[in-house]
Design a protein around this motif. Structure first.
Motif, PDB file in Angstrom:
ATOM      1  N   ALA A 810      47.553  12.569  43.554  1.00 17.88           N
ATOM      2  CA  ALA A 810      48.270  11.597  42.619  1.00 17.88           C
ATOM      3  C   ALA A 810      47.691  10.157  42.287  1.00 17.88           C
ATOM      4  O   ALA A 810      47.552   9.698  41.353  1.00 17.88           O
ATOM      5  N   ASP A 845      54.391  11.623  40.295  1.00 20.97           N
ATOM      6  CA  ASP A 845      53.776  10.652  39.970  1.00 20.97           C
ATOM      7  C   ASP A 845      53.761  10.540  38.421  1.00 20.97           C
ATOM      8  O   ASP A 845      54.442  11.375  37.695  1.00 20.97           O
ATOM      9  N   ILE A 858      44.786  25.473  39.768  1.00 17.14           N
ATOM     10  CA  ILE A 858      44.740  24.263  40.539  1.00 17.14           C
ATOM     11  C   ILE A 858      44.533  24.752  41.924  1.00 17.14           C
ATOM     12  O   ILE A 858      43.972  23.805  42.953  1.00 17.14           O
ATOM     13  N   PHE A 863      38.228  24.577  43.038  1.00 21.53           N
ATOM     14  CA  PHE A 863      38.677  24.395  41.632  1.00 21.53           C
ATOM     15  C   PHE A 863      38.999  22.640  41.600  1.00 21.53           C
ATOM     16  O   PHE A 863      39.847  22.256  42.182  1.00 21.53           O
ATOM     17  N   ALA A 899      52.687  15.066  37.298  1.00 20.51           N
ATOM     18  CA  ALA A 899      52.678  16.052  38.088  1.00 20.51           C
ATOM     19  C   ALA A 899      54.091  15.931  39.211  1.00 20.51           C
ATOM     20  O   ALA A 899      54.135  14.838  39.613  1.00 20.51           O
TER      21      ALA A 899
HETATM   22  P1  ADP Z   1      40.152  17.790  44.342  1.00 23.43           P
HETATM   23  O1  ADP Z   1      41.060  16.846  44.605  1.00 23.43           O
HETATM   24  O2  ADP Z   1      38.958  17.679  45.233  1.00 23.43           O
HETATM   25  O3  ADP Z   1      39.638  18.105  43.052  1.00 23.43           O
HETATM   26  P2  ADP Z   1      42.073  19.596  44.743  1.00 23.43           P
HETATM   27  O4  ADP Z   1      42.295  20.686  45.174  1.00 23.43           O
HETATM   28  O5  ADP Z   1      42.950  18.627  45.770  1.00 23.43           O
HETATM   29  O6  ADP Z   1      40.601  19.289  44.677  1.00 23.43           O
HETATM   30  O7  ADP Z   1      42.628  19.333  43.193  1.00 23.43           O
HETATM   31  C1  ADP Z   1      42.484  20.164  42.271  1.00 23.43           C
HETATM   32  C2  ADP Z   1      42.593  19.749  40.950  1.00 23.43           C
HETATM   33  O8  ADP Z   1      43.948  19.508  40.665  1.00 23.43           O
HETATM   34  C3  ADP Z   1      42.175  18.136  40.871  1.00 23.43           C
HETATM   35  O9  ADP Z   1      40.651  18.221  40.522  1.00 23.43           O
HETATM   36  C4  ADP Z   1      43.041  17.948  39.617  1.00 23.43           C
HETATM   37  O10 ADP Z   1      42.245  18.108  38.423  1.00 23.43           O
HETATM   38  C5  ADP Z   1      44.229  18.510  39.736  1.00 23.43           C
HETATM   39  N1  ADP Z   1      45.346  17.705  40.140  1.00 23.43           N
HETATM   40  C6  ADP Z   1      45.685  17.592  41.583  1.00 23.43           C
HETATM   41  N2  ADP Z   1      46.820  16.819  41.611  1.00 23.43           N
HETATM   42  C7  ADP Z   1      47.094  16.236  40.301  1.00 23.43           C
HETATM   43  C8  ADP Z   1      48.040  14.977  39.967  1.00 23.43           C
HETATM   44  N3  ADP Z   1      48.742  14.848  40.829  1.00 23.43           N
HETATM   45  N4  ADP Z   1      47.874  15.027  38.581  1.00 23.43           N
HETATM   46  C9  ADP Z   1      46.985  15.517  37.848  1.00 23.43           C
HETATM   47  N5  ADP Z   1      45.931  16.343  38.214  1.00 23.43           N
HETATM   48  C10 ADP Z   1      46.084  16.849  39.557  1.00 23.43           C
END
Ligand code: ADP
Length: 915
Positions: A810, A845, A858, A863, A899
């Motif tokens: 977030a 957030d 996601i 990814f 999200a």
């Molecule tokens: P990383 O953080 O290493 O990219 P994650 O698996 O934690 O890997 O997250 C995957 C993807 O999900 C992130 O790259 C992002 O695009 C999306 N994402 C995760 N949480 C949020 C959020 N709170 N708001 C927007 N996009 C998010």
């Protein structure tokens, strides 16, 4: 001859003789002569009756004639003797004897007076009275008889009572009864009685008199007086009275009983004959009416019986070619009239039976051959024909011959017969078409020779009885099975019954497996007579059983050689079977497995969870799969993916469990490593934040120390000031220590076993690590206190790791957005809620959310939308696995501003929520 003539005859014949004139002067030797003066005074009396006279007022010498007379006679004498001349005078005198003297006579001049010449006519009057009362008696008898005869049957008792009353009243009899024989004809019984008002009660209704009257039966028909018959007097009680019999052809049939009555006094004029007449007047019509009543009842009963049975008589009159039927029968048959033409009758008979009936009737008519035939009769258009049994006889001879019989509805019996016959036919058919053959074998000199086979032999084997007779049956038995067949015969003769299985070849040479069940029947001496048995073609079943056996063998090999661990165990976790791979894994031989308890390799908690899971198996949902954790002695923890299938009895009770397992330790271990490295990555990622987290207290401490040193160099040091600063430094040291501590705990490897914990605690841990760093970056943290405490099962550090991931993601999204939007006010909201079964942790957030097209992806490993070197793409994937492993679910959707991640965890069933 009237009384007057008799009187003169008497005078002429007896006293005067034929030549004497009627009015000759004095006949003093008979009757009574009264010499009267002109005024009617008696001057002198003569004649034999004068001694009987009584004078009313004795004394005076010449009393008026009236003084000798009863009052009513004095009325006949008006005036003087001169006025009485030329008349016959009937005069009643007072008499010494009691009853008055009835005298008749005339007055004639005698000298200067008058002579009243009188003769006794008492006997003449008596006769007349007797004749009158007899007439009355006859009239009474006729009245009584007619009334009893003519009234309706229903009114008979009432009528009888009235007639008894009439008799009683007429003859002044106080108690009067009719006694009849009782229904069995054994004894006498009061049929009805009459008692005058105030008369004592002598009898009761229906009173039984026993045979007291029987002994009187022998007597000639006559009136029997109680005074002469002690047994009768017992019936009449203390009263005097008498009994009058009524005789019919069978003897005495009724008695008329009179009690409290002296007939001689009360009805002196009635003789025995009159009483017999009266008794007959009551009894004859009464008995006749009673017979009529009984006959009527019998007819009624007969009619009801006929109607109930659907039966009745019929009579054919050959002269008129007509049939007459009992009314009930005609009605039952739906016929309009009771007398119909014979052809009309035949038209109601079913066509199939018509000619037969006609021929039988003819035979009955011609030779008197008794008729007995069952025919169907069509009673109405719609209904089914009814079955009747017709029986008939001929009565009389020649032209007088009558054909009489009855018809009985036997539809019920016929229908049952037909049903039984149909059932029999079905059974025969069933046996003939069944794969079973029924046979009979006769015992002949130690051998059993077939004498009967059911028709099913032919379709089954193609043989018939002749093919199997004379010892040829053995030839059809499969050569390999002949010893079995001989053994079957020996056992049958020895033990009386046998069940054997052998092959018999059919006409085409094809072998059939037959199940032979036979029983031996013996005679009275215990010697074998015959064997009755059944062959059942069990070829298919036998082949199927062989196939099952083969497939069981294959299955056994499969289980034995399977790389998976397969076992069976009882609900108390004791193994009953385990295959080789399981034994190998547990480092023992397969034979050692039965009896070993699976629970020995589990921690208490694991075992409890395992048993609880088994308890949830039901016949409807018999399978459950779980990952179980075993502690093998001297070895590290093992993880098995374990699938259980319950086996239940008919009451749904768990009998046994069959389980298949796969070792998942390696996968688990790499997962753990992955989690651990993800954790380390998180830590690394948080390094800047953590530096800030630790920097903050360091800065505060430095400021405090600089200030204290400044004061010291000025020599302006108060003890309070110093204490305050040192306390502040101490608080900051503690704060830094907490952060470092938590990092250490967090960085450690997770525990092997899950433990219960309160999820909001993980939120606190997360914030301890992150809150300062976030604030430093200008991100507002919106935290809502949970306000409850629940227990979930899992790893608190792993949940914390998930929360850190979510918050860090977030933060990244928020900071990314702020780069383009200068005035953007970023915030992250974290809160928890729960209901009865689950607890939910929300991380939300206002970073704008996730591209809807990416939402599904996601959680995939690797990814990421972040630049290479920044994102690993593992955070959400690992988090997903962690939550799933705790039995929960991690999900995401886009809210209004950004999200919204939701962690859902099941609440451990036994732990209560405390708010
Ligand atoms: P990383 O953080 O290493 O990219 P994650 O698996 O934690 O890997 O997250 C995957 C993807 O999900 C992130 O790259 C992002 O695009 C999306 N994402 C995760 N949480 C949020 C959020 N709170 N708001 C927007 N996009 C998010």
């Amino acid at each position: 001859m009237n009384t007057g003539d008799k009187l003169f005859a008497r005078l002429l014949n007896r006293q005067l003789g034929p030549s004497q004139p009627l009015n000759s002067p004095v006949v003093p030797s008979v009757g009574l002569q009264l010499y009267l003066d002109d005024d009617g005074h008696v001057e002198h009396l003569s004649g034999p009756l004068r001694h009987l006279l009584v004078q009313q007022r004795p004394g005076s010498h010449t009393a008026p004639l009236l003084e000798y007379l009863l009052p009513h006679s004095s009325l006949a004498l008006e005036g003087r003797p001169a006025d009485w001349q030329g008349q016959l005078l009937d005069l009643d005198f007072f008499s010494l004897a009691g009853p008055p003297l009835h005298l008749r006579g005339w007055v004639q001049a005698q000298g200067d007076g008058w002579l009243l010449q009188l003769l006794d006519i008492g006997d003449l009057l008596g006769e007349r009275r007797q004749a009158r009362s007899r007439e009355q008696c006859q009239w009474l008898a006729t009245q009584v008889r007619d009334q009893l005869r003519l009234g309706s049957l229903a009114r008979l008792p009432h009528e009888l009572s009235e007639q008894l009353q009439r008799l009683g009243q007429h003859l002044h009899i106080p108690s009067l009864a009719v006694a009849l024989l009782d229904e069995q004809g054994q004894g006498w019984q009061i049929h009805q009685y009459y008692a005058a008002p105030n008369a004592p009660q002598v009898w009761r209704d229906q009173q039984r008199l026993g045979t007291a009257l029987d002994s009187l039966n022998g007597a000639l028909p006559q009136r029997l007086l109680a005074s002469e018959q002690p047994r009768l007097s017992a019936l009449l009680g203390p009263n005097e009275g008498f009994a009058v019999p009524y005789r019919d052809a069978q003897g005495v049939a009724a008695w008329l009983l009179c009690a409290g009555y002296n007939a001689a006094q009360q009805a002196p004029d009635l003789n025995d004959h009159d009483w017999l007449l009266l008794a007959a007047a009551v009894a004859a019509p009464l008995l006749e009416r009673l017979r009529e009543h009984r006959h009527h009842q019998q007819l009624e009963r007969l009619e009801i019986l006929q109607a109930l049975l659907g039966t009745g008589w019929w009579e054919v009159s050959s002269a008129s070619a007509e049939v007459q039927l009992a009314p009930t029968l005609a009605e039952h048959l739906g016929l309009q009239a009771e007398r119909i033409s014979i052809e009309n009758w035949f038209s109601h008979v079913h066509p199939a039976d018509r000619d037969e009936l006609r021929s039988h009737l003819q035979a009955l008519q011609d030779d008197g051959t008794p008729l007995e035939l069952c025919v169907r009769l069509q009673t109405s258009e719609q209904s089914l024909p009814l079955w009747y049994r017709l029986q008939g006889r001929s009565l009389g001879i020649g032209a007088e011959r009558r054909l009489v019989g009855f018809m009985l509805d036997i539809s019920d019996i016929k229908n049952q017969q037909q049903q039984a016959a149909a059932a029999h036919a079905r059974l025969d058919n069933l046996i003939a078409s069944a794969p079973a053959v029924i046979y009979v074998q006769r015992y002949v000199e130690g051998a059993l020779q077939p004498t009967f086979f059911s028709a099913s032999l032919q379709p089954l084997l193609g043989w018939n009885l002749a093919d199997c007779a004379d010892g040829r049956l053995v030839e059809h038995v499969h050569p390999e099975d002949r010893p079995r067949y001989f053994e079957r015969t020996r056992q049958l003769l020895r033990e009386g019954s046998v069940s054997a299985r052998y092959r018999v070849l059919d006409r085409q040479g094809q072998a059939h497996w037959l199940l032979d069940e036979a029983k031996l029947l013996r005679d009275d001496l215990g010697l074998p007579v015959e064997a009755v048995g059944l062959w059942l073609d069990v070829t298919e079943a036998t082949l199927a059983a062989e196939q099952v056996k083969a497939s069981e063998e294959r299955y056994r090999i499969l289980v034995e050689d399977s790389p998976a661990m397969i076992c069976r165990y009882r609900p108390d976790l004791t193994l009953t079977f385990g295959n080789r791979p399981l034994a190998t894994y547990l480092e023992c031989a397969p034979e050692q497995l039965p009896g070993v308890n699976l629970g020995n390799w589990m921690s208490d908690e694991q075992r409890e969870a395992f048993v609880q899971r088994l308890a949830q198996l039901t016949p409807e949902l018999p399978v459950s799969t779980a990952e179980i954790n075993l502690r093998l002695p001297g070895r590290e923890h093992a993880w098995w993916v374990w699938s259980d299938r319950g086996v239940f009895d008919e009451h749904g009770r768990l009998l046994e469990v069959q389980a298949v397992g796969r070792d998942n330790t390696e996968v688990r271990r790499s997962q753990q490593q992955l989690t651990q490295s993800a954790k380390m990555a998180t830590l690394g990622e948080m390094a800047t934040g953590l530096a800030h987290e630790i920097n903050q207290p360091l800065n505060v401490m430095r400021m405090a120390i600089v200030n204290v040193l400044k004061r010291l160099s000025n020599g302006d040091v108060q003890i309070d000031y110093l204490t305050d600063k040192l306390n502040r430094i101490d608080a900051q040291v503690q704060r830094a220590a907490r952060v470092v501590d938590h990092m250490r705990v967090f960085g450690r490897r997770s525990e092997i076993e899950q433990h219960p914990f309160n999820p909001p605690d993980a939120i606190e841990g997360t914030l301890a690590l992150l809150s300062e760093g976030l604030r430093g970056k200008g991100v507002e943290l919106r935290i809502k206190e949970a306000g409850f405490e629940v227990q979930v099962r899992g790893y608190v550090d792993q949940l914390e790791q998930v929360l850190i991931n979510l918050v860090v993601n977030a933060r990244d999204a928020l900071l990314g957005k702020r780069e383009t939007h200068r005035d953007f006010q970023p915030w992250i909201a974290v809160h928890a809620e729960c209901d009865e079964h689950v607890v939910r942790l929300w991380v939300e957030d206002n970073g704008g959310g996730i591209d809807p097209r990416l939402l599904e992806r996601i959680f995939e490993p690797f990814f990421t939308t972040k630049p290479v070197g920044v994102g690993t793409g593992l955070g959400l994937s690992v988090s997903y696995g962690i939550i799933e492993n705790m039995g929960g679910r991690l999900s995401v959707r886009n809210g209004d501003e950004g999200a919204r991640f939701c962690i859902e965890l099941p609440i451990a069933p036994d732990d209560q929520i405390t708010r």
